[in-house]
Design a protein around this motif. Structure first.
Motif, short mmCIF file in Angstrom:
data_model
loop_
_atom_site.label_atom_id
_atom_site.label_comp_id
_atom_site.label_asym_id
_atom_site.label_seq_id
_atom_site.Cartn_x
_atom_site.Cartn_y
_atom_site.Cartn_z
N ASP A 190 0.81 -1.22 0.00
CA ASP A 190 0.00 0.00 0.00
C ASP A 190 0.84 1.27 0.00
OD1 ASP A 190 0.93 -0.45 2.56
OD2 ASP A 190 -0.90 0.21 3.56
N LEU A 191 2.12 1.16 0.25
CA LEU A 191 3.01 2.32 0.28
C LEU A 191 4.35 1.98 -0.34
CD1 LEU A 191 2.37 3.64 3.92
CD2 LEU A 191 1.60 4.73 1.81
N GLY A 192 5.09 3.02 -0.71
CA GLY A 192 6.44 2.82 -1.19
C GLY A 192 6.54 2.63 -2.70
N PRO A 193 7.75 2.46 -3.21
CA PRO A 193 7.97 2.41 -4.66
C PRO A 193 7.30 1.23 -5.35
CG PRO A 193 9.99 1.90 -3.44
CD PRO A 193 9.02 2.41 -2.45
N LEU A 194 7.12 0.10 -4.64
CA LEU A 194 6.45 -1.04 -5.26
C LEU A 194 4.94 -0.87 -5.33
CD1 LEU A 194 8.38 -4.18 -3.93
CD2 LEU A 194 8.36 -3.25 -6.25
N ALA A 195 4.42 0.16 -4.69
CA ALA A 195 2.99 0.45 -4.76
C ALA A 195 2.64 1.31 -5.97
CB ALA A 195 2.54 1.15 -3.49
#
Length: 621
Positions: free
Chosen positions: A128-133
């Motif tokens: 839900d957060l961060g670069p993979l989101a």
């Protein structure tokens, strides 16, 4: 309390009016916010400063498209639960063609974003957060496409307010405190830390409310766009071509290169090729009629059709005779939405990818009549399954056996009366809305989002990345139409709305807050059409919320029987709904924030409405 009691009285008395002004004259109601009035234009959005930006553009001769772009740019710059790396979707009424246009500027899953990729990391859903989101940025392209195709001004003109904000603006408490709450996450991403936390090492590391918040990197990015447009104009390019030159720099030039580099450095997947391949889509919207009113929504890569499905079902009932917010009325709407949301949760996805969504069947009036036969009129049904729309488009459902076992997944065991903070944060994940109209007849409804605080900023661009990957699923048994794969758009909650009556604009309306959007927009629409409320009364009127659909965020949980009521709901109605199997909880404000414009053709004026909580508001002239 006065407005709530009077609205109930009006509904029980069966009062209905041909125009808002008649209702307002006969029963003058003091709403918590005054309605907005305008003869020439109306600009409403999530931040007062951003609404001012729209007014500035109107005052300089811009149309509703120009003003909308200025408001969108400003809300992105002010981090009104979105950023420049988020996504934008818009419905536009074109007075020249008399048609509604859908602008799809939703980003896509990047290279390498497969179900197996996330499963191998031990994830049930993309994070839900961060670069993979992050999906690919869509808002910048959506803004420039909208301006190039339908606006009248230059990019430099409409970005001027946002660039002034990026130079430094007095940040409001809501955003400043959100940064402070999310600072531990923000510290994980070096470029976010640099922008958001000017007081590292102090007790409060975020800006204070009222402090001038400066975004040098973002300003430099916006300046590059404006410079590129200016260079193209010097070479003899048209206004439209010059704007698209700036578009190309964002998605194919040095800005794209830095976005991809900054994303990958922090563990993300977005490549330069992903950015170069992405395109804004101008689509046909979906539409149904409710008692002769045409209601328009985006396609099934949004949750928008769920409101159209609900209206098709509700058209078969005499809602006004039930009484506004009576237990019968609440039960009818809840069960209808229950059926529509079950279909949303299983059948909606990106129509550009196989399998093909059965949207024709889902929006069939005959399917709606068949669906309502399943309603239990005595109690809530906590185990509603998706329906079978395939026969209503002459096909056989390939998922019949799979649907029988559908829903055996994340069902929250929390006590809904406590309104668990994490569940509700996931369920109501924010966005903003932009509504604009002008005297020429252009009407715009936008629900942009993505890149909210705490956002991962992409390198030295100042661009906060989207968090929309979390709306995909990894298991086709949950929804075979919304399984993540590269190049695909997730099924999102974002859902602008337009309605036409007698071939002319009737309402432009949108709302923030995740899975709440269409259920509250539905009630807002019925407040006006069935109960004769003014647009401001309708935005403030006490609504209710169902939690009996799978959240589109986080752990994708749901609360069977979960029902959030307004605190003004009388005891006897509370008890009756509890007896019918609902798990009641209460909030002081339950209607918004909804932003809307009503078109008063009797007087040739515009009415603006904005809910009585949040910072949303507007300006009219």
């Amino acid at each position: 309390m006065k407005i709530k009691l009077l609205l109930c009285t009006l509904a029980l008395a069966g009062v209905h009016y041909k125009s808002m002004s008649q209702a307002f004259n006969n029963f003058p109601v003091t709403t918590q916010k005054p309605p907005l009035h305008g003869k020439h234009w109306m600009a409403i959005t999530g931040k007062p400063l951003a609404a001012t930006a729209g007014a500035m553009i109107f005052a300089k001769g811009g149309n509703a498209i120009d003003a909308s772009c200025a408001m969108l740019a400003s809300t992105c710059t002010m981090w009104d639960v979105l950023s420049w790396g988020g996504e934008t979707q818009a419905l536009i009424y074109n007075p020249k063609t008399k048609k509604v246009i859908a602008l799809n500027a939703m980003g896509v899953a990047p290279t390498g974003a497969t179900a197996d990729f996330f499963k191998n990391k031990g994830m049930k859903y993309p994070p839900d957060l961060g670069p993979l989101a992050a999906t690919t940025p869509g808002t910048a392209g959506g803004l420039m496409t909208m301006l190039a195709e339908y606006g009248t001004m230059s990019l430099k003109q409409v970005l001027a307010p946002a660039m002034q904000l990026a130079e430094g603006y007095p940040i409001e408490a809501q955003t400043a405190n959100s940064i402070e709450r999310g600072k531990e996450k923000i510290k994980q991403w070096p470029y976010s830390k640099k922008v958001f936390l000017p007081h590292l090492g102090d007790k409060r590391e975020a800006p204070d409310a009222g402090e001038v918040f400066v975004q040098k990197d973002l300003l430099a990015t916006l300046q590059k766009l404006v410079d590129t447009e200016a260079q193209a104009l010097k070479k003899g390019k048209t206004r439209k071509e010059a704007i698209y030159a700036a578009y190309d720099r964002f998605y194919k030039g040095d800005i794209a290169k830095e976005i991809a580099r900054g994303c990958q450095e922090q563990g993300g997947l977005i490549t330069e090729q992903d950015l170069a391949n992405w395109k804004v889509k101008i689509e046909e919207p979906l539409m149904t009629t409710y008692k002769g009113i045409e209601v328009y929504k985006m396609q099934s890569w949004t949750q928008g059709p769920v409101m159209l499905q609900a209206l098709n079902m509700l058209e078969n009932f005499d809602l006004k005779s039930m009484g506004y917010n009576s237990s019968r009325y609440v039960h009818t709407l809840y069960q209808t939405m229950n059926l529509a949301f079950a279909d949303r949760d299983y059948y909606y996805g990106d129509p550009a990818f196989a399998p093909e969504e059965p949207i024709k069947g889902l929006l069939s009036k005959e399917y709606a009549k068949e669906r309502i036969k399943q309603i239990n009129w005595e109690r809530n049904d906590p185990k509603t399954l998706p329906g079978d729309p395939y026969p209503f488009e002459g096909k056989t459902n390939p998922y019949t056996d799979q649907i029988k076992n559908w829903g055996v997944k994340q069902v929250s065991q929390r006590n809904v009366n406590g309104l668990d903070e994490k569940f509700m944060e996931e369920f109501t994940a924010g966005t903003t809305s932009v509504e604009a109209a002008d005297e020429e007849g252009w009407v715009v409804s936008i629900t942009p989002s993505g890149g909210w605080v705490p956002a991962c900023i992409a390198g030295n661009t100042g661009v906060g990345l989207s968090q929309r990957m979390q709306s995909f699923v990894l298991d086709p048994k949950e929804n075979p139409f919304n399984v993540v794969e590269p190049g695909k758009r997730p099924r999102v909650t974002l859902t602008p709305s337009l309605a036409l009556k007698d071939g002319k604009p009737f309402l432009s309306f949108a709302k923030q807050a995740g899975d709440e959007q269409d259920q509250l927009l539905l009630q807002f629409f019925l407040n006006i059409v069935e109960f004769g409320m003014t647009v401001q009364e309708a935005t403030e009127a006490p609504s209710f919320k169902t939690l009996q659909m799978y959240a589109s965020f986080g752990d994708h949980e749901k609360e069977p029987g979960g029902l959030i009521l307004n605190e003004a709901m009388p005891d006897w109605t509370r008890k009756e709904l509890s007896r019918m199997g609902y798990k009641n909880s209460y909030q002081p404000r339950t209607s918004g924030p909804i932003n809307a414009i009503y078109f008063d053709w009797i007087h040739g004026t515009l009415w603006g409405g904005s809910s009585n909580h949040g910072e949303d508001y507007g300006i009219g002239w």
